[in-house]
Design a protein around this motif. Structure first.
Motif, mmCIF file in Angstrom:
data_model
loop_
_atom_site.group_PDB
_atom_site.id
_atom_site.type_symbol
_atom_site.label_atom_id
_atom_site.label_comp_id
_atom_site.label_asym_id
_atom_site.label_seq_id
_atom_site.Cartn_x
_atom_site.Cartn_y
_atom_site.Cartn_z
ATOM 1 N N GLU A 22 0.852 -1.187 0.000
ATOM 2 C CA GLU A 22 0.000 0.000 0.000
ATOM 3 C C GLU A 22 0.886 1.235 0.000
ATOM 4 O OE1 GLU A 22 -3.202 -0.144 -0.369
ATOM 5 O OE2 GLU A 22 -3.325 -2.330 -0.175
ATOM 6 N N LEU A 23 0.359 2.362 -0.461
ATOM 7 C CA LEU A 23 1.142 3.588 -0.488
ATOM 8 C C LEU A 23 1.627 3.941 0.916
ATOM 9 C CD1 LEU A 23 -0.862 5.923 -2.928
ATOM 10 C CD2 LEU A 23 0.992 4.343 -3.463
ATOM 11 N N ASP A 24 2.935 4.174 1.031
ATOM 12 C CA ASP A 24 3.548 4.574 2.295
ATOM 13 C C ASP A 24 3.590 6.104 2.311
ATOM 14 O OD1 ASP A 24 5.146 5.168 4.452
ATOM 15 O OD2 ASP A 24 6.792 3.825 3.892
ATOM 16 N N ILE A 25 2.501 6.696 2.783
ATOM 17 C CA ILE A 25 2.332 8.148 2.660
ATOM 18 C C ILE A 25 3.404 8.942 3.411
ATOM 19 C CG2 ILE A 25 0.774 10.075 3.218
ATOM 20 C CD1 ILE A 25 -1.524 8.277 2.291
ATOM 21 N N PRO A 26 3.764 8.601 4.654
ATOM 22 C CA PRO A 26 4.822 9.366 5.321
ATOM 23 C C PRO A 26 6.148 9.343 4.556
ATOM 24 C CG PRO A 26 3.618 8.068 6.922
ATOM 25 C CD PRO A 26 3.149 7.610 5.568
ATOM 26 N N SER A 27 6.495 8.193 3.973
ATOM 27 C CA SER A 27 7.759 8.098 3.230
ATOM 28 C C SER A 27 7.693 8.858 1.909
ATOM 29 C CB SER A 27 8.111 6.629 2.976
ATOM 30 O OG SER A 27 8.383 5.964 4.194
ATOM 31 N N ILE A 28 6.542 8.809 1.253
ATOM 32 C CA ILE A 28 6.370 9.569 0.014
ATOM 33 C C ILE A 28 6.557 11.056 0.296
ATOM 34 C CG2 ILE A 28 4.722 10.250 -1.773
ATOM 35 C CD1 ILE A 28 3.481 7.408 -1.450
ATOM 36 N N LYS A 29 5.945 11.540 1.361
ATOM 37 C CA LYS A 29 6.052 12.959 1.721
ATOM 38 C C LYS A 29 7.489 13.325 2.088
ATOM 39 C CE LYS A 29 2.716 14.758 4.204
ATOM 40 N NZ LYS A 29 1.687 14.923 5.282
ATOM 41 N N ALA A 30 8.158 12.447 2.817
ATOM 42 C CA ALA A 30 9.548 12.714 3.211
ATOM 43 C C ALA A 30 10.447 12.811 1.983
ATOM 44 C CB ALA A 30 10.044 11.618 4.147
ATOM 45 N N HIS A 31 10.184 11.956 1.009
ATOM 46 C CA HIS A 31 11.011 11.960 -0.207
ATOM 47 C C HIS A 31 10.757 13.228 -1.021
ATOM 48 C CE1 HIS A 31 13.616 10.305 -3.196
ATOM 49 N NE2 HIS A 31 12.663 10.150 -4.101
ATOM 50 N N VAL A 32 9.499 13.574 -1.196
ATOM 51 C CA VAL A 32 9.156 14.796 -1.934
ATOM 52 C C VAL A 32 9.817 16.004 -1.283
ATOM 53 C CG1 VAL A 32 7.258 16.386 -2.472
ATOM 54 C CG2 VAL A 32 6.993 13.929 -2.895
ATOM 55 N N LEU A 33 9.778 16.076 0.041
ATOM 56 C CA LEU A 33 10.349 17.223 0.749
ATOM 57 C C LEU A 33 11.869 17.269 0.583
ATOM 58 C CD1 LEU A 33 9.810 19.646 2.511
ATOM 59 C CD2 LEU A 33 9.905 18.163 4.523
ATOM 60 N N ARG A 34 12.538 16.119 0.677
ATOM 61 C CA ARG A 34 14.002 16.126 0.501
ATOM 62 C C ARG A 34 14.379 16.547 -0.915
ATOM 63 N NH1 ARG A 34 18.396 12.966 -1.100
ATOM 64 N NH2 ARG A 34 17.112 11.167 -1.644
ATOM 65 N N LEU A 35 13.621 16.102 -1.898
ATOM 66 C CA LEU A 35 13.904 16.485 -3.287
ATOM 67 C C LEU A 35 13.723 17.986 -3.476
ATOM 68 C CD1 LEU A 35 12.110 13.528 -5.106
ATOM 69 C CD2 LEU A 35 14.583 13.859 -4.871
ATOM 70 N N ALA A 36 12.639 18.525 -2.914
ATOM 71 C CA ALA A 36 12.395 19.963 -3.034
ATOM 72 C C ALA A 36 13.479 20.762 -2.320
ATOM 73 C CB ALA A 36 11.019 20.296 -2.472
ATOM 74 N N GLN A 37 13.856 20.317 -1.141
ATOM 75 C CA GLN A 37 14.936 20.990 -0.409
ATOM 76 C C GLN A 37 16.260 20.875 -1.155
ATOM 77 O OE1 GLN A 37 14.464 18.873 3.292
ATOM 78 N NE2 GLN A 37 13.182 20.480 4.198
ATOM 79 N N GLY A 38 16.379 19.839 -1.983
ATOM 80 C CA GLY A 38 17.581 19.666 -2.803
ATOM 81 C C GLY A 38 17.625 20.557 -4.021
ATOM 82 N N GLY A 39 16.546 21.316 -4.257
ATOM 83 C CA GLY A 39 16.561 22.325 -5.310
ATOM 84 C C GLY A 39 16.020 21.899 -6.650
ATOM 85 N N VAL A 40 15.304 20.772 -6.724
ATOM 86 C CA VAL A 40 14.822 20.317 -8.027
ATOM 87 C C VAL A 40 13.868 21.342 -8.636
ATOM 88 C CG1 VAL A 40 15.078 17.862 -7.465
ATOM 89 C CG2 VAL A 40 12.876 19.006 -7.048
ATOM 90 N N THR A 41 13.911 21.441 -9.953
ATOM 91 C CA THR A 41 12.995 22.328 -10.669
ATOM 92 C C THR A 41 11.586 21.768 -10.645
ATOM 93 O OG1 THR A 41 14.857 22.817 -12.140
ATOM 94 C CG2 THR A 41 12.671 23.591 -12.833
ATOM 95 N N GLY A 42 11.497 20.453 -10.727
ATOM 96 C CA GLY A 42 10.196 19.819 -10.753
ATOM 97 C C GLY A 42 10.287 18.345 -10.422
ATOM 98 N N ILE A 43 9.134 17.757 -10.159
ATOM 99 C CA ILE A 43 9.033 16.338 -9.827
ATOM 100 C C ILE A 43 8.102 15.667 -10.830
ATOM 101 C CG2 ILE A 43 8.218 14.661 -8.112
ATOM 102 C CD1 ILE A 43 9.013 16.653 -5.934
ATOM 103 N N VAL A 44 8.583 14.580 -11.411
ATOM 104 C CA VAL A 44 7.740 13.760 -12.275
ATOM 105 C C VAL A 44 7.121 12.675 -11.409
ATOM 106 C CG1 VAL A 44 7.625 12.259 -14.289
ATOM 107 C CG2 VAL A 44 9.190 14.213 -14.287
ATOM 108 N N VAL A 45 5.811 12.707 -11.306
ATOM 109 C CA VAL A 45 5.083 11.676 -10.573
ATOM 110 C C VAL A 45 4.589 10.663 -11.606
ATOM 111 C CG1 VAL A 45 3.186 11.200 -8.981
ATOM 112 C CG2 VAL A 45 4.364 13.406 -8.904
ATOM 113 N N GLN A 46 4.858 9.383 -11.340
ATOM 114 C CA GLN A 46 4.537 8.313 -12.282
ATOM 115 C C GLN A 46 5.367 8.356 -13.564
ATOM 116 O OE1 GLN A 46 0.404 9.145 -11.743
ATOM 117 N NE2 GLN A 46 1.117 8.702 -9.686
#
Length: 309
Positions: A22-46
């Motif tokens: 099942e979707l691990d929502i806390p881990s998904i959010k943690a990953h998105v936040l680390r990527l954003a803090q890392g300066g990515v221009t954008g995130i490709v979901v799927q």
């Protein structure tokens, strides 16, 4: 004429599952936040790393909306979401494009159908992408990835023809063909059609050719390192950028040998303190005890650099 996404470096984010798949929502959010803090221009979901083909329509919408909400709640409203919306029928692909907009995506990244490969003539490919772009409420991009489309490798002529559509605004070339990228870059203004390379080992070369940047799996591990290279290139420091590109090139090759998507998740879990190793079958998870060897050591050196930035 729709506007192309901005240049920079984007990440096809892995999607974390719990032990019950099942979707691990806390881990998904943690990953998105680390990527954003890392300066990515954008995130490709799927993107291909996000196991799109293993998700229901509702799960796909949830992953997009969760990503958008996480970004917005943490002050990253400017980080763009591109949604992978490719499916095996034109009808389903159109629906996924509508779903993507409703969930908060700004662009769609569309794979060419591959079930009926022998039927996918040039005319059929152009018709598919044209009909999807006609119907999509947000701009679309052509996703060329022969490894996941039964070997279909769209040439610069086909992509160039599609680039003239007012709602088709870019391409991701996971084929890594820098010659193809350069032909497209030199044929269309970047404001109308963005050309992203899909591999970190050709990241700098695409920038030097005038391309829009990168959408690459290795950014999941080391977003700040990719941002450092982009900054060096912007500053005209090609010598240091080339040296860093060499490290990313070795890292890209190493990442492909640690167990695919499952290996990538395990490396993240071990080194960044969130997420797990679960994937959805038929993919295979990678046990942390099995990480090792020269490839993993190469990734650890990049991770060490990431944590120092």
């Amino acid at each position: 004429m729709s506007k192309a996404p901005p240049p920079g470096f984007y990440v096809p984010a892995v999607l974390f599952f719990d032990k019950n798949e099942e979707l691990d929502i806390p881990s998904i959010k943690a990953h998105v936040l680390r990527l954003a803090q890392g300066g990515v221009t954008g995130i490709v979901v799927q993107g291909s790393n996000g196991e799109a083909q293993h998700l229901s329509h509702d799960e796909r919408k949830l992953a997009i909306s969760l990503t958008r909400k996480t970004l917005d709640e943490n002050g990253f409203q400017n980080v763009i979401i591109i949604a992978g919306t490719g499916a095996q029928s034109t009808r389903e692909t159109k629906k996924l494009c509508v779903d993507a907009k409703e969930a908060g995506a700004s662009y769609c990244l569309v794979l060419t159908p591959s079930t009926w490969t022998k039927m996918m003539t040039t005319d059929a490919i152009v018709r598919f992408h044209t009909e999807v772009a006609d119907a999509s409420p947000i701009p679309t991009m052509i996703y060329n990835f022969p490894a996941v489309t039964a070997g279909q490798d769209l040439d610069s002529g086909i992509i160039g023809k599609l680039a003239t559509h007012p709602n088709i605004v870019g391409t991701k070339l996971s084929c890594g063909n820098i010659g193809k990228a350069h032909r497209l870059i030199s044929s269309f203004p970047s404001s109308e059609f963005s050309v992203y390379i899909g591999r970190s080992d050709t990241y700098l070369f695409n920038l030097l050719a005038g391309g829009a940047g990168l959408i690459g799996a290795l950014v999941n591990l080391v977003p700040k390192v990719h941002g450092k290279l982009y900054k060096l290139w912007e500053e005209g420091n090609i010598k240091e950028a080339t040296e860093l590109q060499a490290k990313l090139g070795h890292g890209d090759a190493a990442a492909s040998k640690v167990g695919g998507i499952g290996g990538l998740k395990t490396v993240i879990a071990v080194n960044f303190g969130y997420g797990g190793t679960s994937v959805r079958g038929p993919l295979k998870s990678v046990n942390a005890d099995n990480l090792g060897g020269a490839e993993y050591e190469t990734l650890l050196r990049l991770i060490e650099l990431e944590k120092a930035l």
